[in-house]
Scaffold this motif. Structure first.
Motif, PDB file in Angstrom:
ATOM      1  N   VAL A  55      60.959 -37.883  23.684  1.00  0.00           N
ATOM      2  CA  VAL A  55      60.575 -38.157  25.062  1.00  0.00           C
ATOM      3  C   VAL A  55      60.635 -39.649  25.281  1.00  0.00           C
ATOM      4  CG1 VAL A  55      58.669 -38.014  26.709  1.00  0.00           C
ATOM      5  CG2 VAL A  55      59.002 -36.176  25.057  1.00  0.00           C
ATOM      6  N   LEU A  56      61.143 -40.042  26.433  1.00  0.00           N
ATOM      7  CA  LEU A  56      61.141 -41.461  26.766  1.00  0.00           C
ATOM      8  C   LEU A  56      60.295 -41.667  28.015  1.00  0.00           C
ATOM      9  CD1 LEU A  56      62.316 -44.374  26.386  1.00  0.00           C
ATOM     10  CD2 LEU A  56      64.057 -43.713  28.041  1.00  0.00           C
ATOM     11  N   ILE A  57      59.354 -42.593  27.931  1.00  0.00           N
ATOM     12  CA  ILE A  57      58.599 -42.977  29.121  1.00  0.00           C
ATOM     13  C   ILE A  57      59.230 -44.274  29.605  1.00  0.00           C
ATOM     14  CG2 ILE A  57      56.323 -43.458  30.089  1.00  0.00           C
ATOM     15  CD1 ILE A  57      55.098 -42.148  27.634  1.00  0.00           C
ATOM     16  N   ALA A  58      59.827 -44.227  30.796  1.00  0.00           N
ATOM     17  CA  ALA A  58      60.547 -45.391  31.292  1.00  0.00           C
ATOM     18  C   ALA A  58      59.894 -45.880  32.565  1.00  0.00           C
ATOM     19  CB  ALA A  58      62.010 -45.029  31.554  1.00  0.00           C
ATOM     20  N   GLY A  59      59.810 -47.178  32.717  1.00  0.00           N
ATOM     21  CA  GLY A  59      59.234 -47.733  33.939  1.00  0.00           C
ATOM     22  C   GLY A  59      59.052 -49.226  33.792  1.00  0.00           C
ATOM     23  N   GLN A  60      58.792 -49.879  34.924  1.00  0.00           N
ATOM     24  CA  GLN A  60      58.621 -51.332  34.904  1.00  0.00           C
ATOM     25  C   GLN A  60      57.381 -51.719  34.094  1.00  0.00           C
ATOM     26  OE1 GLN A  60      59.670 -50.097  38.524  1.00  0.00           O
ATOM     27  NE2 GLN A  60      59.572 -52.137  39.453  1.00  0.00           N
ATOM     28  N   PRO A  61      57.320 -52.982  33.680  1.00  0.00           N
ATOM     29  CA  PRO A  61      56.134 -53.424  32.945  1.00  0.00           C
ATOM     30  C   PRO A  61      54.866 -53.212  33.774  1.00  0.00           C
ATOM     31  CG  PRO A  61      57.847 -55.076  32.843  1.00  0.00           C
ATOM     32  CD  PRO A  61      58.325 -54.040  33.794  1.00  0.00           C
ATOM     33  N   GLY A  62      53.795 -52.835  33.111  1.00  0.00           N
ATOM     34  CA  GLY A  62      52.506 -52.689  33.787  1.00  0.00           C
ATOM     35  C   GLY A  62      52.379 -51.454  34.648  1.00  0.00           C
ATOM     36  N   THR A  63      53.269 -50.486  34.458  1.00  0.00           N
ATOM     37  CA  THR A  63      53.146 -49.267  35.264  1.00  0.00           C
ATOM     38  C   THR A  63      52.447 -48.151  34.483  1.00  0.00           C
ATOM     39  OG1 THR A  63      55.410 -48.725  34.639  1.00  0.00           O
ATOM     40  CG2 THR A  63      55.084 -49.672  36.820  1.00  0.00           C
ATOM     41  N   GLY A  64      51.886 -48.491  33.331  1.00  0.00           N
ATOM     42  CA  GLY A  64      51.054 -47.528  32.627  1.00  0.00           C
ATOM     43  C   GLY A  64      51.789 -46.667  31.609  1.00  0.00           C
ATOM     44  N   LYS A  65      52.881 -47.167  31.027  1.00  0.00           N
ATOM     45  CA  LYS A  65      53.598 -46.374  30.018  1.00  0.00           C
ATOM     46  C   LYS A  65      52.748 -46.204  28.768  1.00  0.00           C
ATOM     47  CE  LYS A  65      57.031 -49.259  30.003  1.00  0.00           C
ATOM     48  NZ  LYS A  65      56.537 -50.152  31.060  1.00  0.00           N
ATOM     49  N   THR A  66      52.252 -47.323  28.260  1.00  0.00           N
ATOM     50  CA  THR A  66      51.414 -47.239  27.069  1.00  0.00           C
ATOM     51  C   THR A  66      50.147 -46.446  27.378  1.00  0.00           C
ATOM     52  OG1 THR A  66      52.265 -49.418  26.495  1.00  0.00           O
ATOM     53  CG2 THR A  66      50.420 -48.601  25.208  1.00  0.00           C
TER      54      THR A  66
END
Ligand SMILES: Nc1ncnc2c1ncn2[C@@H]1O[C@H](COP(=O)(O)OP(=O)(O)O)[C@@H](O)[C@H]1O
Ligand SMILES: [Mg+2]
Length: 465
Positions: A55-66
């Motif tokens: 699974v890849l969680i993709a998104g801009q920095p600070g959008t809550g991926k971690t």
């Protein structure tokens, strides 16, 4: 005191039974689609339907991926192994990249071992220890008798020296309900018998009362341990020994050791002694891995001893590290091919405000209304993370002036003390000639689109700077 980490306010995905997200739930705000998708993934992982997938969680920095990955770990619960690494760790450990990845993968697979042991469990009716007449030696006790009962039977056991010692060590007296492991002789006190509770008037609050066991005195009991395959590897690699588990300094483990462990585990599974618990390996900032790592991972997730792989990346179309090729998220196409992708989206002003409110609560910091409004504006204009740092530092400024609530002035002061990336970049642009290695002229010459993709700073800095 418990340390407050960046994600300590997150306690789960905040979904209901039907996997519908509450706008705010278990510390998470908004990001509804990604949360719902994550909930579905958790269900699939728990039912074993996601083995060998990634699974890849993709998104801009600070959008809550971690944050989303941490919430998944919480939702999976303590029985599913969850290992978190950041891609750059793979390069900085004192071992090869593939060894570091292998260890991380094997940390994420649990082995549930069922063991049956024979135990004797009963209430102590009488404990009689004979003192020898000539007590010259240090061995004071030589023999004794222990009478145990259940609701159905009562038996007297002869005691040897070793048993007497452990009974004395545990301070066993009549009225205790105890378990004796037959193989090891280990004694465990379960509590005091209810039937005898009236005999003692001075009962402390820490005394636990239990029922007298029923049935046979001797019985078989199943105990279950969960260990990771990596732990089994370390314990069985001769140079390391189990002490390495505590120091964390495991070094490289020979492939022969691993092969043997795999065979052993397969045997245990066939005999029904063990079950595999595939867990999750989360690799944050996965674009930092290089092509060798990617091809290794590609092969590894095909093995039947593979955990579920969750990765996060904040890159768009960028270089695959170690090659001159570009690909979405910096991942090679053959890996992309196997991925389920969850995207996280930037937050609205209201959501930023709510996340900041949750963080203020988590850090136990009171903030005035106007100060919160200012924080939210800063969060929108710079970054959510920067606004979060300001909460902590303004609270210190506030405490210094003996204030009880963080106010606009406190935030203004810390805002002046610590630059955010945007202001820092502006300063750099103005004074770059005075810094070491002023490379800004070089990068300005490159195509700006390409730069935005491959330069981490560019991704963080809002477009107008
Ligand atoms: N939806 C959310 N609800 C609550 N807190 C969040 C949410 N999204 C992000 N955060 C918090 O904001 C901060 C930055 O998010 P993070 O997960 O580190 O971003 P990313 O990994 O995408 O760069 C973290 O402290 C995180 O816990
Ligand atoms: Mg992150």
């Amino acid at each position: 005191m418990e340390r407050i980490g960046a994600h300590s306010h997150i306690r789960g995905l905040g979904l209901d039974e039907q996997l519908n997200p509450a706008h705010i739930g278990q510390g998470l705000v908004g990001q509804l689609e990604a949360r719902k998708a994550a909930g579905l993934l958790v269900k699939m992982i728990q039912s074993g339907k996601l083995a060998g997938r990634a699974v890849l969680i993709a998104g801009q920095p600070g959008t809550g991926k971690t944050a989303l990955a941490m919430a998944m770990a919480q939702a999976l619960g303590p029985d599913t192994p969850f290992t978190k690494i950041t891609a750059s760790e793979v390069f900085s450990l004192g071992m090869s990249k593939t060894e570091a990845l292998t260890q991380a993968l094997r940390r994420s697979i649990g082995v549930k071992i069922h063991e049956e042991t024979d135990i004797i469990e009963g209430e102590v009716v009488e404990l009689q220890i004979d003192r020898p007449l000539s007590s010259q030696s240090s061995e004071i006790t030589h023999s004794g008798k222990l009478t145990l009962k259940t609701t159905e039977m009562e038996t007297v056991y002869d005691l040897g020296v070793k048993m007497i010692k452990s009974l004395q060590k545990e301070k066993v007296t009549s009225g205790d309900v105890i378990t004796i492991d037959k193989a090891t002789g280990k004694i465990t006190k379960l509590g005091r018998s209810f039937a005898r509770s009236r005999d003692f008037d001075a009962t402390g609050s820490n005394i636990r009362f239990v029922q007298t066991p029923d049935g046979e005195l001797q019985r078989r009991k199943e105990v279950v341990h969960v260990v990771s395959i990596h732990e089994i590897d370390v314990i069985n690699s001769r140079q390391q020994g189990f002490l390495a588990l505590f120091s964390g300094d495991t070094g490289e483990i020979k492939s022969e050791v691993r092969e043997q462990i795999d065979i052993k585990v397969a045997e245990w599974r066939e005999e029904g002694k063990a079950e595999l618990v595939p867990g999750v390996l989360f690799i944050d900032e996965v674009h930092m891995l290089d092509i060798e790592c990617f091809s290794f991972i590609n092969k590894a997730i095909e093995s039947d001893l593979a955990p579920i792989l969750i990765m996060a990346s904040n890159r768009g179309i960028t270089n695959i590290r170690g090659t001159k090729y570009k690909a979405p998220h910096g991942l090679p196409l053959d890996l992309l091919d196997r991925l389920l992708i969850v995207t996280t989206k930037p937050y609205s002003e209201k959501e930023v405000d709510e996340i900041l409110r949750i963080r203020c609560e988590e850090e136990d910091i009171a903030v005035t209304k106007s100060a919160r409004a200012l924080l939210t504006r800063i969060g929108m204009e710079t970054s959510l993370r920067y606004a979060m740092y300001l909460i902590t530092s303004s609270a210190l400024v506030c405490a210094k002036r003996s204030g009880t609530e963080v106010d606009v002035e406190d935030i203004k002061r810390t805002y002046a003390l610590f630059s955010d990336v945007k202001r820092s970049t502006q300063t750099l642009a103005e004074f770059h000639g005075e810094y070491m290695f002023s490379a800004i002229e070089d990068t300005q010459r490159t195509d700006s689109q390409q730069q935005a993709d491959s330069d981490p700073m560019q991704a963080v800095v809002p477009a107008e700077s």
